[in-house]
Design an enzyme around this catalytic site. Structure first.
Site, PDB file in Angstrom:
ATOM      1  N   CYS A 160       0.857  -1.546  -0.100  1.00 19.64           N
ATOM      2  CA  CYS A 160      -0.003   0.222   0.178  1.00 19.64           C
ATOM      3  C   CYS A 160       1.157   1.220   0.251  1.00 19.64           C
ATOM      4  O   CYS A 160       1.316   1.535   1.116  1.00 19.64           O
ATOM      5  CB  CYS A 160      -0.423  -0.116   1.070  1.00 19.64           C
ATOM      6  SG  CYS A 160      -2.153   0.981   1.490  1.00 19.64           S
ATOM      7  N   CYS A 167      -1.518  14.344   2.882  1.00 18.44           N
ATOM      8  CA  CYS A 167      -2.384  14.762   2.307  1.00 18.44           C
ATOM      9  C   CYS A 167      -3.271  15.769   2.562  1.00 18.44           C
ATOM     10  O   CYS A 167      -3.486  16.642   3.597  1.00 18.44           O
ATOM     11  CB  CYS A 167      -3.399  13.652   1.951  1.00 18.44           C
ATOM     12  SG  CYS A 167      -5.145  13.802   1.068  1.00 18.44           S
ATOM     13  N   CYS A 171     -10.298  14.820   4.264  1.00 20.62           N
ATOM     14  CA  CYS A 171     -12.101  13.649   4.442  1.00 20.62           C
ATOM     15  C   CYS A 171     -10.896  13.582   6.191  1.00 20.62           C
ATOM     16  O   CYS A 171     -10.528  13.223   7.144  1.00 20.62           O
ATOM     17  CB  CYS A 171     -11.017  12.161   4.366  1.00 20.62           C
ATOM     18  SG  CYS A 171     -11.177  12.373   2.299  1.00 20.62           S
ATOM     19  N   CYS A 174      -9.738  10.418   8.332  1.00 18.95           N
ATOM     20  CA  CYS A 174      -8.725  10.016   7.896  1.00 18.95           C
ATOM     21  C   CYS A 174      -7.448  10.872   8.315  1.00 18.95           C
ATOM     22  O   CYS A 174      -7.449  12.066   8.085  1.00 18.95           O
ATOM     23  CB  CYS A 174      -8.182  10.387   5.979  1.00 18.95           C
ATOM     24  SG  CYS A 174      -6.835   9.561   5.688  1.00 18.95           S
ATOM     25  N   SER A 244      -6.640   4.713  -6.135  1.00 19.65           N
ATOM     26  CA  SER A 244      -7.862   4.896  -5.655  1.00 19.65           C
ATOM     27  C   SER A 244      -7.787   6.424  -5.720  1.00 19.65           C
ATOM     28  O   SER A 244      -6.809   7.231  -5.158  1.00 19.65           O
ATOM     29  CB  SER A 244      -7.739   4.239  -4.281  1.00 19.65           C
ATOM     30  OG  SER A 244      -8.791   4.684  -3.402  1.00 19.65           O
ATOM     31  N   CYS A 386      -5.981   1.331   6.202  1.00 17.35           N
ATOM     32  CA  CYS A 386      -6.545   2.116   5.533  1.00 17.35           C
ATOM     33  C   CYS A 386      -6.653   3.148   6.582  1.00 17.35           C
ATOM     34  O   CYS A 386      -8.069   3.537   7.164  1.00 17.35           O
ATOM     35  CB  CYS A 386      -8.211   1.985   4.979  1.00 17.35           C
ATOM     36  SG  CYS A 386      -7.642   1.347   3.299  1.00 17.35           S
TER      37      CYS A 386
HETATM   38  N1  SAH Z   1      -7.044   9.855  -1.706  1.00 19.47           N
HETATM   39  C1  SAH Z   1      -6.990   9.127  -2.165  1.00 19.47           C
HETATM   40  C2  SAH Z   1      -5.817   7.453  -1.379  1.00 19.47           C
HETATM   41  C3  SAH Z   1      -5.700   6.864  -0.264  1.00 19.47           C
HETATM   42  S1  SAH Z   1      -7.161   6.937   1.365  1.00 19.47           S
HETATM   43  C4  SAH Z   1      -8.459   8.336  -1.754  1.00 19.47           C
HETATM   44  O1  SAH Z   1      -9.654   8.998  -0.789  1.00 19.47           O
HETATM   45  O2  SAH Z   1      -9.073   7.336  -1.927  1.00 19.47           O
HETATM   46  C5  SAH Z   1      -7.533   4.752   0.901  1.00 19.47           C
HETATM   47  C6  SAH Z   1      -8.500   4.861   1.286  1.00 19.47           C
HETATM   48  O3  SAH Z   1      -8.706   4.503   2.708  1.00 19.47           O
HETATM   49  C7  SAH Z   1     -10.038   5.588   0.990  1.00 19.47           C
HETATM   50  O4  SAH Z   1     -11.169   4.659   0.170  1.00 19.47           O
HETATM   51  C8  SAH Z   1     -10.039   6.645   2.500  1.00 19.47           C
HETATM   52  O5  SAH Z   1     -10.982   6.190   2.417  1.00 19.47           O
HETATM   53  C9  SAH Z   1     -10.353   5.231   2.857  1.00 19.47           C
HETATM   54  N2  SAH Z   1      -9.680   5.960   4.032  1.00 19.47           N
HETATM   55  C10 SAH Z   1      -9.618   6.791   4.419  1.00 19.47           C
HETATM   56  N3  SAH Z   1      -9.350   6.734   5.897  1.00 19.47           N
HETATM   57  C11 SAH Z   1     -10.058   5.780   6.825  1.00 19.47           C
HETATM   58  C12 SAH Z   1     -10.995   5.712   8.225  1.00 19.47           C
HETATM   59  N4  SAH Z   1     -10.300   5.554   9.071  1.00 19.47           N
HETATM   60  N5  SAH Z   1     -10.952   4.034   8.160  1.00 19.47           N
HETATM   61  C13 SAH Z   1     -11.277   3.124   6.471  1.00 19.47           C
HETATM   62  N6  SAH Z   1     -11.113   3.407   5.439  1.00 19.47           N
HETATM   63  C14 SAH Z   1     -10.487   4.793   5.056  1.00 19.47           C
END
Ligand code: SAH
Length: 394
Positions: A160, A167, A171, A174, A244, A386
């Site tokens: 990964c 970033c 979000c 995250c 992703s 993730c």
């Molecule tokens: N910026 C990209 C890739 C990084 S995050 C994206 O948003 O897709 C990779 C994945 O992990 C994304 O689907 C994201 O939403 C998820 N993710 C982020 N925080 C998380 C959390 N606390 N629990 C589960 N998945 C999470």
């Protein structure tokens, strides 16, 4: 939410402008930051983010170069062309970390090259979760730290990778987003993550997912270069590489135009615009309808499927009405939905739904003929799952 978005963009621009104008950060950097921040509108947002992120210093390194480029490089050094092939093999197969260890090269040449940079990082810290997932903190040439994760399963070793240090997308669920943005990675810094995990496990990497730190589509040029290198130099099939993204205006089309055969995943996380904006501040500049339309266009251009990722947050986006709304949104779209039960982070107080809720959500999507699976992240106990990557030693 608007303020949160602006604060993020402010921070992002200030970081980059500050970084590249260190000597007069307060005098010039601050003014430019003010000036740019006032011009950030939904139409210019992606361009601004991108412009800012290209202002990093370039240093030529060998990793990430193709066989043809390495051959050209050795010839420029007055060496015969076949040394290019040797160099390629030592970089990508043997994982050489310095030119001095390439024993097939003449000693005098190796000495004359001194410490010419190959472009490898150093492992600063490594932790292993009970499920054997390994999280690495890697120190880059400029001293910054990024995270990468190695996930072994029966027949696979998945890495990964991060595409940025930090970033800017912020979000709400995250950890990486909570920590802000530092800089884009160069393609070799992405390839290096894969080689590092391969070396540490003593096993070939079979899959790479761009699901570590960062938003890959904000660093498209370097991500595409890394994909070509991982494919042609490291030898991983494009279909075993996954990008992703949370989605940004125009960016999905730009990615499509590269006609890659990679797996493409879009982080949707919400079944309506209001909810999406609540979870992903940037979404206010990119409506769900536009995002879905761009995904349909992606399928047309590339002939590849789009997967949607949907994080499950108890009582927030996991109600039956959300499942129904999601099914309606995706009606007629040949797709697959990956449900990701929330992995807890310190900075947010969301809850992971229980099994009954997850099952109920899944059942509704299946009844509506949406292909769906639940993806439990690995490495939870090592903060390697993730969304948990924050470049800390926890
Ligand atoms: N910026 C990209 C890739 C990084 S995050 C994206 O948003 O897709 C990779 C994945 O992990 C994304 O689907 C994201 O939403 C998820 N993710 C982020 N925080 C998380 C959390 N606390 N629990 C589960 N998945 C999470």
């Amino acid at each position: 939410m608007g303020n949160l978005f602006c604060a993020t963009i402010y921070e992002y621009l200030a970081r980059i402008l500050g970084d590249s104008h260190n000597s007069n950060r307060n005098a010039i950097g601050h003014n430019r930051y003010e000036q740019i921040s006032t011009t950030v509108t939904s139409a210019t947002m992606t361009i601004q983010l991108e412009k800012a992120s290209t202002q990093t210093e370039e240093q030529e390194v060998l990793l990430g170069k193709s066989l043809a480029q390495l051959t050209e490089w050795v010839q420029q050094q007055g060496q015969p062309a076949y040394r290019g092939k040797q160099l390629h093999q030592w970089l990508y197969e043997k994982g050489a970390r310095s030119l001095s260890e390439i024993s097939v090269f003449p000693k005098s040449w190796r000495e004359s090259l001194g410490n010419y940079p190959i472009g490898r990082s150093n492992i600063h810290y490594r932790s292993t979760a009970p499920d054997e997932t390994r999280k690495y903190l890697l120190r880059l040439a400029d001293g910054l730290i990024l995270e990468t994760v190695g996930i072994p399963t029966d027949k696979r070793l998945t890495v990964c990778v991060s595409s940025q240090v930090g970033c800017p997308m912020a979000c709400d669920f995250c950890a990486t987003g909570k920590g802000g943005f530092t800089r884009n990675l160069k393609s070799h810094e992405i390839v290096d993550q894969v080689l590092t995990v391969q070396e540490d496990f003593g096993q070939r990497v079979t899959n790479v997912v761009f699901m570590g730190m960062g938003e890959p589509l904000l660093n498209l040029k370097e991500v595409v270069a890394a994909i070509h290198s991982l494919n042609q130099d490291v030898g991983i099939g494009q279909r075993s590489l996954t990008i992703s993204t949370v989605g940004l205006p125009d960016k999905i089309r730009q990615l499509a135009q590269h006609h890659l055969q990679v797996t493409f995943a879009v982080s949707l996380h919400a079944s309506n615009q209001k909810l999406r904006e609540q979870l992903i501040p940037n979404a206010r500049h990119y409506t769900l309808d536009n995002l879905i339309e761009d995904c349909r266009e992606y399928v047309q251009i590339t002939g590849r499927r789009v997967t949607f990722e949907y994080i499950l947050l108890a009582e927030v986006n996991d109600l039956p009405e959300h499942a129904l709304e999601l099914a309606k949104l995706l009606r007629g779209f040949q797709t697959h939905v990956n449900l990701i039960p929330y992995n807890p982070i310190q900075e947010a107080d969301y809850q992971r739904p229980n099994e009954r809720r997850i099952q109920a959500f899944t059942d509704i999507l299946r009844q509506k003929h949406i292909a769906v699976s639940v993806r439990y992240s690995r490495g939870l106990e090592a903060d390697a799952a993730c969304g948990q990557l924050r470049a800390s030693r926890t």
